[in-house]
Design a protein around this motif. Structure first.
Motif, mmCIF file in Angstrom:
data_model
loop_
_atom_site.group_PDB
_atom_site.id
_atom_site.type_symbol
_atom_site.label_atom_id
_atom_site.label_comp_id
_atom_site.label_asym_id
_atom_site.label_seq_id
_atom_site.Cartn_x
_atom_site.Cartn_y
_atom_site.Cartn_z
ATOM 1 N N ILE A 37 -6.656 4.696 0.388
ATOM 2 C CA ILE A 37 -5.428 4.074 0.918
ATOM 3 C C ILE A 37 -5.136 4.571 2.312
ATOM 4 C CG2 ILE A 37 -2.936 3.941 0.587
ATOM 5 C CD1 ILE A 37 -3.429 3.890 -2.380
ATOM 6 N N GLY A 38 -5.321 5.874 2.547
ATOM 7 C CA GLY A 38 -5.067 6.410 3.882
ATOM 8 C C GLY A 38 -5.996 5.824 4.916
ATOM 9 N N LYS A 72 0.743 9.512 -5.486
ATOM 10 C CA LYS A 72 1.162 10.877 -5.163
ATOM 11 C C LYS A 72 1.974 11.491 -6.284
ATOM 12 C CE LYS A 72 1.249 11.483 -0.165
ATOM 13 N NZ LYS A 72 2.130 11.692 1.011
ATOM 14 N N HIS A 105 0.671 4.147 -2.688
ATOM 15 C CA HIS A 105 0.434 5.514 -2.229
ATOM 16 C C HIS A 105 1.464 6.477 -2.820
ATOM 17 C CE1 HIS A 105 -1.132 8.532 0.519
ATOM 18 N NE2 HIS A 105 0.112 8.834 0.843
ATOM 19 N N ILE A 155 -9.229 0.292 -5.289
ATOM 20 C CA ILE A 155 -8.063 0.996 -5.837
ATOM 21 C C ILE A 155 -7.799 0.558 -7.262
ATOM 22 C CG2 ILE A 155 -5.557 1.265 -5.601
ATOM 23 C CD1 ILE A 155 -5.977 0.959 -2.558
ATOM 24 N N SER A 166 -8.568 7.824 -4.524
ATOM 25 C CA SER A 166 -7.714 6.651 -4.267
ATOM 26 C C SER A 166 -6.798 6.892 -3.086
ATOM 27 C CB SER A 166 -6.893 6.326 -5.514
ATOM 28 O OG SER A 166 -7.739 6.024 -6.599
ATOM 29 N N LEU A 167 -6.236 8.089 -3.012
ATOM 30 C CA LEU A 167 -5.360 8.409 -1.878
ATOM 31 C C LEU A 167 -6.127 8.363 -0.561
ATOM 32 C CD1 LEU A 167 -3.262 11.337 -3.381
ATOM 33 C CD2 LEU A 167 -2.427 9.091 -2.751
ATOM 34 N N GLN A 185 -4.863 2.222 5.664
ATOM 35 C CA GLN A 185 -3.694 2.185 6.552
ATOM 36 C C GLN A 185 -4.066 2.567 7.976
ATOM 37 O OE1 GLN A 185 -0.762 4.652 4.759
ATOM 38 N NE2 GLN A 185 -0.124 3.103 3.290
ATOM 39 N N GLN A 245 0.817 -1.201 0.000
ATOM 40 C CA GLN A 245 0.000 0.000 0.000
ATOM 41 C C GLN A 245 0.858 1.261 0.000
ATOM 42 O OE1 GLN A 245 -2.693 -0.265 3.281
ATOM 43 N NE2 GLN A 245 -4.185 -1.491 2.143
ATOM 44 N N ASN A 246 1.947 1.230 0.724
ATOM 45 C CA ASN A 246 2.831 2.402 0.727
ATOM 46 C C ASN A 246 3.405 2.663 -0.649
ATOM 47 O OD1 ASN A 246 2.539 3.085 3.442
ATOM 48 N ND2 ASN A 246 4.093 1.608 4.090
#
Length: 513
Positions: free
Chosen positions: A416-417, A348, A344, A440, A412-413, A420, A340-341
């Protein structure tokens, strides 16, 4: 006549019966012999013994030694070989196992290279199995009067009989002195003539001692095939010490060669049907007791240091051993977070690139709008205004699509946030994690589809982006007659005025003088 005719079929039947029985007995005896030969010729079991072997790469230790081996004299270990002697005169060197070999049957495979510039070399190389280490001596760098066997690769013809290079097998009970003058031929148990110097590939020798029979096989180094051995010599009923050391030595005299050993591999041989003893039983009891005592001393010192540390730091509590290692679930969660990171960070970066593209498009639309205003003030034709309007409309659509892409990336961001955050708070459920990844994936597919649509739209109407300036009116191809006459008259008047002016200046200059 009647009797003889009647008895002939009976005699023929007896002959056929006897022939059939003889054939059956013969085949049975041949089968028994073949079965006995196959059982007797069954190959022994081989087990590699790493404590009595060495091989590159990374052969030598940082201190220059070879694991489980010692080297003496002029021997030089390196990463991929051991140079027993360099190509200098009067050099000696050897390598020997540190531990004794205590099994009865064995097989050694030696890979070496003997090379020199001269047509003849000296003195030679020797492979030893002796009851004691012959670290230094006159016999190819090894000690004389040994108890065991030496396989000598002799490259110098001492007796002048032109029977060198040769491979000579010499046994000794610890009392015989080696016959140098005759190259050991008076004491040889077996010999063969083989040229092992300056070969394109390393020479390989296989020395087998099994059931009191010593066999030497040789690969002359003409092919890279490792199993291409040919018979050299064989010694039957040879009794060797039950325990001993393996060694390799070499020496040079008035002539010199490089004697390099690339590998020495030792295998234990055991008869078919017999299992070799486990490796633990090979360690002597004294060594076991020594290692056990060292371990106990180390454990006591470690306990003392732990107690001292606890006294000096009473607030520090040691972590349980279980916390030092992650479980399967922890590893899966860590892998999910790492994935996921990465996603992400990628989104970005794409978001930043889209923001830059949006800024450039806005500036471009503003410039086009200004140019359109100036074009209207200059009273451009109707077709140019239509093209300008189409360009502005296309750019507005591009801006709209890019804004939609940016909004989808932002969603999407956020997803994901939130994923997490949920994972950090109390772990991630399997179903929720899969659902988040599917969302996602859908957003990324939408982004990809929108980008492809944009590219297709821009590729279909490339002419709408470019403003065409009005064409310049064509120039006349030649001058008319009236223009030409006027040009000649003007040029003649100018020339006449210039001549008058020059004459007046010259007259004024004469008056002055």
């Amino acid at each position: 006549m009647a009797v003889s005719i009647a008895q002939r079929p009976t005699s023929n039947g007896r002959v056929l019966l006897i022939t059939f029985l003889t054939t059956v007995i013969f085949h049975c005896s041949v089968a028994d012999v073949a079965a006995g030969a196959s059982t007797s010729e069954e190959l022994p079991h081989r087990r590699f013994e790493y404590k009595y072997s060495f091989k590159g790469p990374h052969l030598s230790l940082p201190d220059g030694g070879v694991p489980f081996w010692i080297h003496t004299g002029n021997a030089i270990p390196s990463a991929d070989q051991v140079r027993i002697t360099p190509s200098l005169r009067s050099q000696k060197g050897s390598v020997w196992t540190k531990n004794k070999v205590n099994f009865d049957n064995w097989e050694a495979e030696v890979t070496f290279r003997v090379s020199g510039r001269g047509r003849m070399g000296a003195d030679g190389l020797a492979v030893w199995f002796t009851s004691e280490q012959g670290l230094d001596g006159p016999v190819y760098g090894g000690a004389d009067q040994w108890n065991g066997v030496g396989i000598f690769f002799d490259s110098f013809d001492n007796d002048g009989k032109k029977n060198n290079p040769a491979i000579v097998v010499v046994g000794n009970n610890g009392k015989l002195v080696y016959d140098h003058q005759n190259d050991g031929t008076t004491q040889a148990l077996g010999t063969c003539l083989r040229d092992f110097r300056n070969k394109p590939y390393p020479v390989r020798a296989k020395i087998t001692y099994y059931q009191k029979t010593l066999t030497v096989m040789i690969n002359n180094g003409f092919t890279p095939d490792r199993d291409d051995y040919e018979f050299c010599t064989k010694v039957d009923n040879m009794v060797l010490p039950g325990e001993g050391f393996f060694g390799i030595s070499a020496a040079t005299g008035g002539l010199a060669d490089d004697h390099d050993v690339l590998s020495f591999l030792l295998f234990r041989l055991s008869e078919p049907g017999q299992q070799p003893p486990p490796p633990e039983s090979e360690i002597p009891k004294e060594e076991k007791d020594k290692y056990q005592e060292e371990f106990q001393n180390f454990q006591q010192e470690l306990d003392k240091k732990k107690e001292e540390f606890q006294k000096e730091h009473p607030d520090v509590q040691g972590e349980p051993i279980e916390d030092m290692y992650e479980t399967v679930n922890d590893r899966e969660i860590r892998q999910v977070f790492e994935g996921q990171n990465r996603i992400h960070l990628e989104i970005k970066q794409l978001n930043r690139q889209l923001a830059m593209i949006l800024d450039e498009q806005r500036r471009y639309v503003d410039e086009v709008a200004k140019k359109g205003t100036n074009a209207e003030s200059a009273q451009l034709d109707t077709a140019g205004q239509q093209q300008l309007g189409a360009v502005i409309t296309t750019q507005q659509e591009v801006l709209k699509n890019l804004n939609e892409l940016r909004n989808s990336f932002s969603e999407s961001l956020k997803q994901i946030g939130s994923t997490q955050h949920q994972g950090n708070a109390g772990g991630i459920g399997t179903y929720e994690t899969i659902q988040h990844f599917n969302d996602i994936k859908e957003h990324l597919h939408m982004v990809k589809r929108d980008v492809e649509h944009l590219v297709q739209r821009n590729a279909q109407n490339p002419a709408e982006k470019i403003m065409k300036c009005p064409d310049v009116p064509p120039m006349p191809t030649c001058l008319s007659t009236l223009h030409f006459v006027i040009f000649i008259v003007v040029q003649s008047v100018l020339f006449f005025c210039y001549v008058m002016y020059k004459s007046q200046q010259e007259a004024a200059a004469k008056k002055f003088f």
